[in-house]
Design an enzyme around this catalytic site. Structure first.
Site: not given
Length: 390
Positions: A198, A195, A200
């Site tokens: 977004h 990931h 993070y």
């Protein structure tokens, strides 16, 4: 109106249901379950209910399942989502490996393929007693620019202590990703996803707003890729050369929906190029609605299309597939069904992407892929009524 689009026939959709090989993994079709955090893992452990949840998606015809995001063993990896931080899964040794092995076995028994998505929440992590939130420069971003959905969370995080990590602290986080990748392989997963979107942690190193460091972990756009590159290399070393590595990236951030990781295709190439060279096989280009041009001044190409064109790697398109609106485009997240697979097919036939990642539609209906393949009516999405473990 998008709801009135021509519905493609099963024969027309057939190209989306052809197999695809990504390194040593072959998936039966191009329909992939997108990663979706659900907070259903008490004490960080997935139970039989979670195994059944993924098993049913495999039965439903999904070509590849990407799990909800799973944290590493770093103390600041995950925090509260509003449903309790202990309900977020982690890779943290034998107990977690054994629990995820049961999930993998259930999916494999139905002929499915499954990879875990690893994350570190970084500056998006709610503070707790164990550790403060972790950001490259100790910065959340501008809380005044946070979307309404994250406004309260932004105020809490940005007002809490967020120290600037040392170079050694950062190296420890990289090593934690490697250990999590090792755990994932021990559990029998078919590959790995990261990931990097977004807002993070991986994305926070890529984004100039949150990474104001100098070398070795900061600098210009290319220098800011170093953390992501080192994480990718650490994970590749553990998963080997035969399993695929998928990397999610985005323009928008939870800290700022209007943020841009790259203002032009050239800037995007400068960022994605080092990641591709480090070992990414497929770029998961996260946007809120899949049919949106990434750089309107440079044509109609989607973000997934640009990722594929600029890197030569495979790409995945995501955002509102099968629904009328993209995520966060309605106040209550209710979205009418829309068979927008004609738009999807058009972009696929133009060579913009290799896989389509479907989120909310598959979250609500485990048989969504089979229904789409047959040309059956597609359901609307209503989070107020959906059973997240159906």
């Amino acid at each position: 109106m998008i709801a009135d689009l021509k519905v493609p026939s099963p024969d027309e959709l057939a190209p989306l249901f052809q197999p695809l090989s990504i390194r040593g993994l072959t998936i039966p079709n191009r329909m992939v379950m997108a990663p979706m955090t659900r907070s259903f893992c008490p004490d960080h452990i997935p139970g039989d209910d979670v195994a059944g949840y993924y098993e049913r998606r495999a039965e439903g015809g999904t070509g590849l399942i990407i799990t909800e995001a799973i944290g590493t063993d770093h103390p600041a990896s995950v925090g509260d989502t509003g449903l309790g931080e202990d309900n977020l899964p982690l890779f943290n040794g034998k107990v977690t490996v054994d629990a995820w092995r049961k999930v993998v076995e259930r999916v494999h028994a139905k002929g499915g393929k499954i990879v875990p998505q690893l994350w570190h929440q970084g500056p998006m992590r709610m503070p707790n007693d164990e550790a403060p939130a972790f950001s490259p420069s100790g910065i959340y971003g501008d809380p005044a620019k946070a979307a309404i959905y994250y406004a309260d969370k932004a105020r809490i995080i940005s007002s809490a202590e967020m120290p600037v990590p040392t170079d050694e602290d950062i190296a420890d986080v990289v090593a934690g990703f490697g250990r999590a990748a090792r755990d994932a392989m021990a559990a029998g997963f078919d590959g790995l996803a990261l990931h990097g979107a977004h807002g993070y942690l991986i994305d926070a190193f890529l984004w100039g707003e949150t990474n104001r460091r100098n070398a070795p972990w900061g600098g210009d756009a290319v220098a800011r890729t170093r953390f992501a590159v080192e994480v990718i290399k650490a994970c590749r070393a553990e998963i080997g050369e035969d399993r695929p590595l998928i990397f999610r990236f985005s323009q928008w951030k939870q800290q700022e929906f209007r943020a841009k990781l790259a203002e032009s295709p050239d800037e995007l190439e400068a960022i994605l190029g080092p990641l591709a060279d480090a070992g990414v096989d497929l770029f998961d280009a996260s946007v809120r609605f899949f049919n949106t041009p990434a750089f309107p001044d440079h044509g109609d190409l989607s973000l997934a299309g640009w990722a594929r064109k600029l890197t030569g790697k495979m790409s995945g398109i995501v955002g509102g597939i099968g629904l009328l609106k993209g995520k966060y485009e309605t106040d209550d997240s209710l979205s009418q069904a829309s068979n927008n697979l004609g738009l999807l097919l058009d972009r696929f036939n133009k060579g913009e992407f290799d896989v389509a990642l479907i989120g909310r539609a598959i979250l609500q209906d485990p048989q969504w892929v089979n229904k789409a393949r047959r040309g059956d009516p597609l359901p609307a999405f209503d989070p107020a009524s959906v059973n997240l473990l159906t």
